[in-house]
Design an enzyme around this catalytic site. Structure first.
Site, short mmCIF file in Angstrom:
data_model
loop_
_atom_site.label_atom_id
_atom_site.label_comp_id
_atom_site.label_asym_id
_atom_site.label_seq_id
_atom_site.Cartn_x
_atom_site.Cartn_y
_atom_site.Cartn_z
CB VAL A 52 -0.88 0.01 1.27
CG1 VAL A 52 -1.79 1.22 1.29
CG2 VAL A 52 -1.69 -1.28 1.36
CB CYS A 53 1.07 4.23 -2.18
SG CYS A 53 1.91 5.82 -2.19
CB ILE A 54 3.76 5.33 2.84
CG1 ILE A 54 3.65 5.96 4.23
CG2 ILE A 54 4.80 6.06 2.00
CD1 ILE A 54 4.84 5.73 5.11
#
Lengths: 119, 133
Positions: free
Chosen positions: A77-79
């Site tokens: 998941v992209c931070i």
């Protein structure tokens, strides 16, 4: 073939996550490998364990978790996108982890194909 | 963990692929353009061969004179001018997308290469990785 996947839309509102899941599952069944799925834009909303869909519907989040457990798919998941949308480590479903966009670029470099699902 | 994941952990150093980012949406109204720019900068940091393409409403991402005060969102149009500093210098705009919106190169904040649809298709066919939003 090594296939990386990017999911750009959230669950239920859009078919992207369903299509990406069905594609990933089928690719694995056909003997390909899917080392990583990267969740970006609203796609980060696929990772929250707080999701509670009606019982007669598919569970989009759990399906991803199961795929990760059974086939070692790395669900990233992209931070930055996650922080905008309130996705933190505390609410991640099993199999998901939060990391940077470098993981998407790396998948593009390492995989034979990068397939994107979104609008 | 598969062998593949061990490979990925090494980060693929030294491999240079042709990455193309296809910008198809207006700069505001959805977050795709803004978040898309973030991937462009990261891919440049990985020393990849990066191209940006602007088609459909994506051409609006490059127009001069943007003022976002009224909609209370960040104006990130200056970032396109900063791309050169990240060695991202290949910017392509599709001619018919500009024509359909009454735009010319004069209306854009950066220098671009204008391609027709066939040239654009050929350029896309040359890429290793195409990320579209």
């Amino acid at each position: 073939m090594k296939i990386g996947i990017m999911v750009s839309e959230g669950p239920y509102n859009h078919q992207a996550s369903d299509s990406a899941y069905l594609f990933a599952r089928t690719a694995i069944e056909k003997g390909h490998s899917v080392p990583r799925v990267f969740f970006y834009h609203d796609g980060v909303n696929n990772s929250t364990k707080l999701t509670q869909p009606p019982q007669d519907d598919r569970n989009v989040v759990n399906r991803w978790s199961k795929l990760a457990e059974e086939h070692g798919v790395d669900l990233v998941v992209c931070i930055a996108a996650g922080m905008r949308r309130g996705i933190t480590d505390d609410i991640l479903a099993p199999g998901f982890r939060i990391s940077g966009l470098g993981q998407l670029v790396e998948a593009g470099i390492q995989c034979d194909r990068l397939v994107t699902f979104g609008d | 963990m598969s062998d593949m994941m061990d490979d990925m952990d090494e980060g693929g150093e030294g491999v240079v692929k042709k990455f193309m980012f296809v910008n198809r949406k207006a700069p505001h109204g959805t977050i795709y353009a803004l978040e898309g720019l973030e991937v462009v900068l990261v891919s440049a940091a990985f020393d990849q061969d990066v191209s940006l393409v602007f088609v459909d409403d994506g051409v609006y991402e490059l127009i001069k004179g943007v003022n976002t005060k009224g909609i209370e969102v960040k104006d990130f149009s200056k970032t396109y001018r900063a791309l050169e500093g990240y060695d991202v210098e290949k910017l392509y705009v599709e001619k018919s997308s500009m024509d359909a919106r009454g735009l010319t190169e004069e209306d854009l904040i950066v220098d671009v290469t204008v391609l027709d649809s066939t040239e654009m298709a050929n350029l896309m066919a040359e890429q290793d990785v195409v990320i579209s939003y």
